[in-house]
Design an enzyme around this catalytic site. Structure first.
Site, PDB file in Angstrom:
ATOM      1  N   TYR A 165      10.598   2.737  -2.495  1.00 42.54           N
ATOM      2  CA  TYR A 165       9.837   2.923  -1.257  1.00 42.54           C
ATOM      3  C   TYR A 165      10.044   1.698  -0.383  1.00 42.54           C
ATOM      4  O   TYR A 165       9.944   0.573  -0.845  1.00 42.54           O
ATOM      5  CB  TYR A 165       8.350   3.095  -1.571  1.00 42.54           C
ATOM      6  CG  TYR A 165       7.469   3.267  -0.351  1.00 42.54           C
ATOM      7  CD1 TYR A 165       7.521   4.435   0.414  1.00 42.54           C
ATOM      8  CD2 TYR A 165       6.583   2.271   0.039  1.00 42.54           C
ATOM      9  CE1 TYR A 165       6.712   4.600   1.528  1.00 42.54           C
ATOM     10  CE2 TYR A 165       5.762   2.426   1.149  1.00 42.54           C
ATOM     11  CZ  TYR A 165       5.834   3.587   1.896  1.00 42.54           C
ATOM     12  OH  TYR A 165       5.031   3.751   2.993  1.00 42.54           O
ATOM     13  N   ASP A 184      14.516  -5.722  -0.628  1.00 44.78           N
ATOM     14  CA  ASP A 184      13.167  -5.480  -0.139  1.00 44.78           C
ATOM     15  C   ASP A 184      12.203  -6.159  -1.116  1.00 44.78           C
ATOM     16  O   ASP A 184      11.894  -5.622  -2.177  1.00 44.78           O
ATOM     17  CB  ASP A 184      12.899  -3.971  -0.049  1.00 44.78           C
ATOM     18  CG  ASP A 184      11.509  -3.661   0.497  1.00 44.78           C
ATOM     19  OD1 ASP A 184      10.730  -4.624   0.712  1.00 44.78           O
ATOM     20  OD2 ASP A 184      11.210  -2.477   0.709  1.00 44.78           O
ATOM     21  N   LYS A 205       3.087  -7.938   2.325  1.00 43.69           N
ATOM     22  CA  LYS A 205       2.021  -8.101   1.322  1.00 43.69           C
ATOM     23  C   LYS A 205       1.546  -9.555   1.152  1.00 43.69           C
ATOM     24  O   LYS A 205       0.791 -10.025   1.995  1.00 43.69           O
ATOM     25  CB  LYS A 205       2.440  -7.418   0.023  1.00 43.69           C
ATOM     26  CG  LYS A 205       2.643  -5.914   0.300  1.00 43.69           C
ATOM     27  CD  LYS A 205       2.719  -4.991  -0.875  1.00 43.69           C
ATOM     28  CE  LYS A 205       2.625  -3.561  -0.371  1.00 43.69           C
ATOM     29  NZ  LYS A 205       3.776  -2.710  -0.643  1.00 43.69           N
TER      30      LYS A 205
HETATM   31  C1  LIG Z   1       4.439  -1.766   0.530  1.00 43.48           C
HETATM   32  C2  LIG Z   1       5.900  -1.754   0.650  1.00 43.48           C
HETATM   33  C3  LIG Z   1       6.546  -1.573   1.886  1.00 43.48           C
HETATM   34  C4  LIG Z   1       5.799  -1.212   3.127  1.00 43.48           C
HETATM   35  O1  LIG Z   1       4.923  -2.205   3.539  1.00 43.48           O
HETATM   36  P1  LIG Z   1       3.704  -1.797   4.511  1.00 43.48           P
HETATM   37  O2  LIG Z   1       3.073  -3.124   4.826  1.00 43.48           O
HETATM   38  O3  LIG Z   1       2.836  -0.889   3.731  1.00 43.48           O
HETATM   39  O4  LIG Z   1       4.281  -1.153   5.696  1.00 43.48           O
HETATM   40  C5  LIG Z   1       7.915  -1.704   1.937  1.00 43.48           C
HETATM   41  N1  LIG Z   1       8.627  -1.983   0.847  1.00 43.48           N
HETATM   42  C6  LIG Z   1       8.051  -2.165  -0.361  1.00 43.48           C
HETATM   43  C7  LIG Z   1       8.894  -2.507  -1.542  1.00 43.48           C
HETATM   44  C8  LIG Z   1       6.673  -2.027  -0.503  1.00 43.48           C
HETATM   45  O5  LIG Z   1       6.123  -2.153  -1.702  1.00 43.48           O
END
Ligand SMILES: *Cc1c(COP(=O)(O)O)cnc(C)c1O
Length: 432
Positions: free
Chosen positions: A144, A239, A267
């Site tokens: 994701y 990511d 985060k």
């Molecule tokens: C949470 C998450 C996102 C998206 O971040 P948001 O602040 O919710 O838009 C993207 N990549 C990873 C790996 C994530 O865990």
């Protein structure tokens, strides 16, 4: 446990907020029942509207590595509030956090602050496309990367939980430019690179996956992906929205010693306020406006309140190796304790853990990719989730999520979690 106020609030919320929640993962849709409405939190604990206390094992889906309402973070935020919340002009805090991030993340030379992980990944692939003059990207099944159109193909996390990994509203043209392959399979990746030779701008992945549950890269896998990127002239994007500042001060890239071209962050970087960032090689990042022809902007990007929270969080993580070590130790105690209890009960469920991330999968198959994760018994997970909740342990309300352990948890909390685990597991096995 009485959660009447939460129940009433959820009923009220559904009349004005879609599904009663502002992010689908909060809805308890796959586990049943109603979400718990929270009122406050401190350290390891959440307190709901009915004044119940929970030990928090999600920590706002990652950001609260230090635990909730960390004193230094609160102080830093309070200190900037009186100077107004937003200027739409640069501030010294933005320079400070950029330098701090560069000093921690080994492969970020230039960066941009944004407001969420979604913005960070969306911008990163735009830059990669602009830089390489190619259109396609490769992502991995069950990974994701936020909710931008390009990533809602075989997406994990909430999309997987809700059974809608391919979202409606994404045009087929967009979907065509996102190629997907299974995680941890270099052969499949190489094959798709060969089939699409000269067309792929970037490969994006979670270097440790959190969004199909916690899934570790196999030995040599990340190095193999890097080598394939070099061979096929494709950019590598890590990511690290979940893993950054958590698995190591410099994220998974520091832990595994693999060098991505671009990195996305979120985060923990905001310490609980909405912050994201993307960055990497100077030559690539120089494509971004105002230096270059790739457009990306944000009215509230680098917001002073959010920067204060992020700075106060990252400064603590940089200053003390003990923070990450304590969180790791806590997660290890919990995961190992659960393993021992499970085997005592004659259960052979897979538990994946690395650092302070872990998932208990209700399957006895080893979990190396999304297909493996999907062999889990999600009905059993739902029953377990509710038994844990009743015993004051707050888990992610989905099998396909990693848990995030904070440094704020103490030995007595671990004891509590393990007792709750043993009771819950015994009970659901009896009922099953
Ligand atoms: C949470 C998450 C996102 C998206 O971040 P948001 O602040 O919710 O838009 C993207 N990549 C990873 C790996 C994530 O865990």
């Amino acid at each position: 446990m009485n959660t009447l106020k939460s129940k009433q609030l959820f009923e009220q919320a559904q009349k004005s907020i879609v599904g009663g929640v502002n992010s689908p993962v909060r809805a308890f849709k796959s586990v049943g029942g109603h979400p718990i409405f929270m009122r406050s939190a401190k350290g390891a604990y959440l307190y709901d509207e009915d004044k119940n206390r929970y030990i928090d094992l999600i920590n706002s889906w990652g950001p609260m590595l230090l635990g909730h309402a960390n004193d230094a973070v609160i102080e830093a935020v309070q200190a900037v509030l009186k100077d107004s919340f937003s200027f739409g002009a640069p501030t010294s805090a933005e320079v400070e956090i950029a330098e701090l991030i560069k000093s921690m993340m080994p492969n970020i030379e230039m960066l941009r602050m944004v407001n969420s992980g979604t913005e960070a990944t969306m911008a990163a692939i735009r830059v990669a496309r602009g830089f390489t003059k190619k259109d396609k990207i490769i992502k991995f099944e069950g990974c994701y990367h936020g909710h931008a159109d390009s990533f809602l193909i075989a997406a994990g996390s909430g999309a997987a939980t809700m059974g809608i990994p391919d979202s409606q509203g994404v045009t087929s043209k967009t979907a065509q430019d996102t190629l997907t392959v299974p995680y941890n399979d270099l052969g499949a990746l190489e094959a798709i690179l060969i089939t699409n030779a000269g067309m792929v701008a970037a490969i994006i992945l979670e270097p440790v996956v959190g969004n199909m549950g916690c899934v570790l890269p196999k030995e040599g896998y990340l190095q193999g992906v890097r080598a394939l990127c070099d061979e096929h002239n494709v950019l590598l994007i890590f990511d690290e929205v979940m893993t950054g500042f958590r698995l190591a001060k410099g994220g998974a890239q520091a832990l595994f010693g693999v060098k991505p071209d671009l990195t996305t962050l979120g985060k923990i970087i905001g310490g609980g306020l909405p912050v994201g960032a993307y960055g990497g090689r100077t030559d690539i990042m120089s494509m971004v406006a105002p230096l270059g022809p790739v457009y990306q902007a944000g009215t509230l990007s680098g917001n002073p309140v959010a920067m204060a929270s992020g700075l106060a969080t990252l400064k603590q993580i940089k200053a003390s190796t003990a923070i990450i070590e304590k969180a790791n130790h806590n997660a290890q105690q919990i995961a190992d304790g659960m393993r021992i209890i499970n085997s005592k009960l004659g259960l052979n469920y897979t538990i994946n853990r690395i650092g302070s991330m872990f998932t208990l999968f209700f399957t006895d198959r080893p979990v190396h990719n999304f297909n493996d994760a999907k062999s889990s018994d999600t009905k059993l997970f739902a029953a377990y989730f509710h038994e844990m909740l009743k015993r004051g342990v707050y888990l992610a309300p989905s099998q396909y999520e990693s848990l995030f352990v904070s440094m704020a948890i103490q030995d007595a909390d671990i004891q509590h979690i393990l007792e709750a685990h043993e009771d819950s597991m015994s009970l659901i096995q009896d009922q099953n």
